[in-house]
Design an enzyme around this catalytic site. Structure first.
Site, mmCIF file in Angstrom:
data_model
loop_
_atom_site.group_PDB
_atom_site.id
_atom_site.type_symbol
_atom_site.label_atom_id
_atom_site.label_comp_id
_atom_site.label_asym_id
_atom_site.label_seq_id
_atom_site.Cartn_x
_atom_site.Cartn_y
_atom_site.Cartn_z
ATOM 1 N N CYS A 1 48.123 33.644 -100.618
ATOM 2 C CA CYS A 1 48.378 32.418 -101.373
ATOM 3 C C CYS A 1 48.953 31.337 -100.470
ATOM 4 O O CYS A 1 49.955 31.561 -99.780
ATOM 5 C CB CYS A 1 49.351 32.717 -102.515
ATOM 6 N N TYR B 1 39.886 24.142 -106.626
ATOM 7 C CA TYR B 1 40.690 25.357 -106.706
ATOM 8 C C TYR B 1 40.074 26.339 -107.702
ATOM 9 O O TYR B 1 39.976 27.537 -107.436
ATOM 10 C CB TYR B 1 42.111 24.997 -107.131
ATOM 11 N N GLU C 1 41.976 30.743 -98.948
ATOM 12 C CA GLU C 1 43.040 29.736 -98.956
ATOM 13 C C GLU C 1 43.664 29.675 -97.561
ATOM 14 O O GLU C 1 44.035 30.708 -97.000
ATOM 15 C CB GLU C 1 44.102 30.082 -99.994
ATOM 16 N N ASP D 1 47.742 39.676 -105.180
ATOM 17 C CA ASP D 1 46.680 38.666 -105.218
ATOM 18 C C ASP D 1 45.399 39.292 -104.689
ATOM 19 O O ASP D 1 45.279 39.597 -103.497
ATOM 20 C CB ASP D 1 47.060 37.453 -104.379
ATOM 21 N N TYR E 1 42.006 35.408 -100.792
ATOM 22 C CA TYR E 1 43.307 35.792 -100.236
ATOM 23 C C TYR E 1 43.172 36.600 -98.943
ATOM 24 O O TYR E 1 44.147 37.183 -98.476
ATOM 25 C CB TYR E 1 44.107 36.584 -101.272
ATOM 26 N N CYS F 1 55.716 32.728 -104.808
ATOM 27 C CA CYS F 1 55.509 32.908 -103.374
ATOM 28 C C CYS F 1 55.302 34.389 -103.105
ATOM 29 O O CYS F 1 56.201 35.193 -103.372
ATOM 30 C CB CYS F 1 56.693 32.391 -102.563
ATOM 31 N N CYS G 1 55.653 41.608 -83.950
ATOM 32 C CA CYS G 1 54.441 41.419 -83.143
ATOM 33 C C CYS G 1 54.819 41.133 -81.691
ATOM 34 O O CYS G 1 55.382 40.067 -81.397
ATOM 35 C CB CYS G 1 53.592 40.283 -83.691
#
Length: 220
Positions: free
Chosen positions: A58, A89, A101, A136, A141, A204, A213
């Site tokens: 998202c 959208y 997105e 999602d 996504y 969120c 990483c």
């Protein structure tokens, strides 16, 4: 049950050209300025700045993460990686445009490096989930890095390999992130731009794997 299964299948598989929605010739209306910084969303951008394009679920939370980074000049959300020109959208949510997105990041490389952006990208979502991000579900996504030029492409690929090794060491899965040259980027509607600045308690879904990483030197 057949109808539900068919709809889910469309969301988890990218449409073929003949299946994609037609879209439109003209761009859809959007904001002219960034809600937080007040800088022009579509430019012109100052000389010396560079652009990056990331998809990590998202785009509301993802955009906020990037605009809060020092050295990021402006951000915008939109759609990329699909077939339908100038999608809305609602159209992307059907899974019939092929887009994911994404967040457009315009940054000053003298302050924040592309490697810094890549590190934030990998560590703030789960790139092993395929056509979903947490709750999602769907092609919109999927994880993606769209590169501007050979240097960004090489850096993205090297960082993916480094992160894959780190995930594997911790028992993680295989990275499914799409890495490709930047396609057309379509700005999302005004209501989606800087959404969490306008709606601080809004949705969120930004979640990392908890694995750091280790950035290779080639991404500097």
């Amino acid at each position: 049950m057949f109808f539900l299964s068919d709809m889910l299948n469309k969301k988890l598989t990218l449409p073929k050209p003949g299946e994609a929605l037609p879209g439109r010739m003209k761009p859809i209306p959007t904001a002219t300025r960034h809600y937080v910084s007040k800088r022009p969303l579509k430019g012109p951008y100052p000389d010396g700045l560079e652009t990056a394009l990331f998809g990590l679920g998202c785009f509301w939370g993802a955009e906020r993460m990037f605009w809060q980074m020092d050295g990021v000049w402006v951000t915008a959300v939109g759609y990329a990686g699909g077939i339908t020109p100038n999608p809305t959208y609602q159209e992307t949510c059907t899974g019939l445009t092929g887009h994911t997105e994404v967040v457009l990041v315009v940054f000053d490389p003298k302050i924040v490096s592309y490697a810094d952006l890549l590190k934030a990208f990998w560590e703030n979502h789960d790139p092993t989930q395929g056509m979903r991000q947490g709750n999602d579900v769907g092609t919109t996504y999927r994880s993606a890095i769209y590169s501007f030029g050979e240097a960004q492409h090489a850096a993205a690929t090297a960082s993916r390999d480094a992160y894959q090794a780190a995930l594997a060491a911790g028992g993680g899965g295989r990275i499914t992130t799409e890495i490709a040259p930047a396609p057309a980027f379509y700005f999302a509607e005004e209501e989606h731009q800087q959404y969490l600045a306008k709606n601080p308690y809004g949705y969120c879904n930004l979640r990392g794997t908890g694995v750091s990483c280790p950035m290779p030197r080639t991404t500097a």
